[in-house]
Design an enzyme around this catalytic site. Sequence first.
Site, short mmCIF file in Angstrom:
data_model
loop_
_atom_site.label_atom_id
_atom_site.label_comp_id
_atom_site.label_asym_id
_atom_site.label_seq_id
_atom_site.Cartn_x
_atom_site.Cartn_y
_atom_site.Cartn_z
CB SER A 69 -0.85 -0.03 1.28
OG SER A 69 -1.27 1.26 1.64
CE1 TYR A 112 -4.43 -2.00 4.95
CE2 TYR A 112 -3.74 0.22 4.37
CZ TYR A 112 -4.18 -1.03 3.99
OH TYR A 112 -4.37 -1.33 2.66
P1 NAD Z 1 -11.84 -5.87 0.16
O1 NAD Z 1 -12.30 -5.64 1.55
O2 NAD Z 1 -12.76 -5.64 -0.98
O3 NAD Z 1 -11.24 -7.36 0.02
C1 NAD Z 1 -10.58 -8.04 1.05
C2 NAD Z 1 -11.07 -9.50 1.05
O4 NAD Z 1 -10.32 -10.20 2.06
C3 NAD Z 1 -12.54 -9.62 1.43
O5 NAD Z 1 -13.23 -10.41 0.47
C4 NAD Z 1 -12.53 -10.29 2.81
O6 NAD Z 1 -13.64 -11.14 3.04
C5 NAD Z 1 -11.23 -11.07 2.74
N1 NAD Z 1 -10.70 -11.36 4.09
C6 NAD Z 1 -10.70 -10.54 5.18
N2 NAD Z 1 -10.17 -11.19 6.24
C7 NAD Z 1 -9.81 -12.42 5.81
C8 NAD Z 1 -9.21 -13.55 6.44
N3 NAD Z 1 -8.88 -13.52 7.75
N4 NAD Z 1 -8.99 -14.65 5.70
C9 NAD Z 1 -9.33 -14.70 4.39
N5 NAD Z 1 -9.92 -13.67 3.74
C10 NAD Z 1 -10.15 -12.55 4.44
O7 NAD Z 1 -10.52 -4.96 0.02
P2 NAD Z 1 -9.62 -4.58 -1.23
O8 NAD Z 1 -9.59 -3.11 -1.28
O9 NAD Z 1 -9.99 -5.37 -2.44
O10 NAD Z 1 -8.19 -5.01 -0.66
C11 NAD Z 1 -7.41 -6.06 -1.19
C12 NAD Z 1 -5.96 -5.83 -0.75
O11 NAD Z 1 -5.46 -4.61 -1.31
C13 NAD Z 1 -5.78 -5.69 0.77
O12 NAD Z 1 -4.55 -6.26 1.15
C14 NAD Z 1 -5.70 -4.18 0.96
O13 NAD Z 1 -5.04 -3.83 2.14
C15 NAD Z 1 -4.93 -3.80 -0.28
N6 NAD Z 1 -5.00 -2.39 -0.69
C16 NAD Z 1 -6.18 -1.81 -1.02
C17 NAD Z 1 -6.20 -0.48 -1.42
C18 NAD Z 1 -7.46 0.22 -1.81
O14 NAD Z 1 -7.39 1.43 -2.13
N7 NAD Z 1 -8.58 -0.44 -1.83
C19 NAD Z 1 -5.01 0.24 -1.46
C20 NAD Z 1 -3.82 -0.38 -1.11
C21 NAD Z 1 -3.83 -1.70 -0.74
#
Ligand code: NAD
Length: 283
Positions: free
Chosen positions: A166, A179
């Site tokens: 991130s 985070y």
């Molecule tokens: P999201 O919440 O849509 O997806 C995360 C998924 O992980 C969900 O489907 C959730 O059910 C699953 N999850 C949560 N806890 C879990 C566990 N203990 N075991 C298995 N599955 C689990 O979020 P996203 O935005 O698609 O994020 C995906 C990745 O990208 C994450 O690592 C997030 O930190 C990272 N990220 C997102 C952004 C953003 O702007 N959205 C930016 C930087 C990094």
Amino acid sequence: MSNYRFNDLKDKVCVITGGAGVLGKAMCEALAVNGVKLAILDINLESATAVANEISSQYNTVAVGIEANVLEKVSLEAAAAQIKAELGAIDILINGAGGNSPAATSKLEMLDENNLDQLEDSFYGLSMDGFDKVFALNFKGTLLPSMVFTKDMLDKKDGVVINISSMNAYRPLTKIPAYSAAKASINNFTEWLSVHLARTGIRVNAIAPGFFLTNQNRFLLTDEKTGELTDRGHKIIANTPMGKFGKPEDLQGTLLFLLSEASAFITGITIPVDGGFNAYSGV
Ligand code: NAD
């Protein structure tokens, strides 16, 4: 739908944790177009099954939804056995599960002389339980699946791991210290594991997404009632030189490149996909 084609990925077996999430699903689509067989792991079985069904009906590949908790090794080992039986030995691991939570978010951005009486809303009032959960989900939730799902790759002397970092890894955002610390640890762990496995044929790299509006950050970036951007949402756009949030599809090209032979001599790096956020000083 992804337009990018990498023929060497066809018939590879990929495990993606958090695969039912917003970014996870976009990554699954890019892989499915390229004929990759998908094990979509998520703590939410219903969502994982729904994404798997959608992918296998839309693309000419196999996709299965599997319930697994990235924080429980036993649950991951059960998933690994199921994947081996249904799809074959694993070639690719994408550590996509992660996210922040209101329980690890301080109300105040900074302390100053006007709010020193509100310590409970600052760093000092953070719940350790919330902090531990968010740190574990993002760090241990990458470490444990890497232990379990790279074993097949050792046998094959070939494989790729992709971690998801991130912008917080480079410059921590206010309010979310757990985070931020956990994502910084992802960059470090990516380097560490890449060195540890460099002579086994397994490459380990990461992608650092900029800002994409998804379930894990919606509560910080948009107003729940009006749907309008919060001040924080406006600040992020103002600090993203391209002037917009990313679309989940924006990750697809980088992902496919890092998985394919096109990046055969690349290991231990993290690529920002961020509309220029990381390059901009704000001035
Ligand atoms: P999201 O919440 O849509 O997806 C995360 C998924 O992980 C969900 O489907 C959730 O059910 C699953 N999850 C949560 N806890 C879990 C566990 N203990 N075991 C298995 N599955 C689990 O979020 P996203 O935005 O698609 O994020 C995906 C990745 O990208 C994450 O690592 C997030 O930190 C990272 N990220 C997102 C952004 C953003 O702007 N959205 C930016 C930087 C990094």
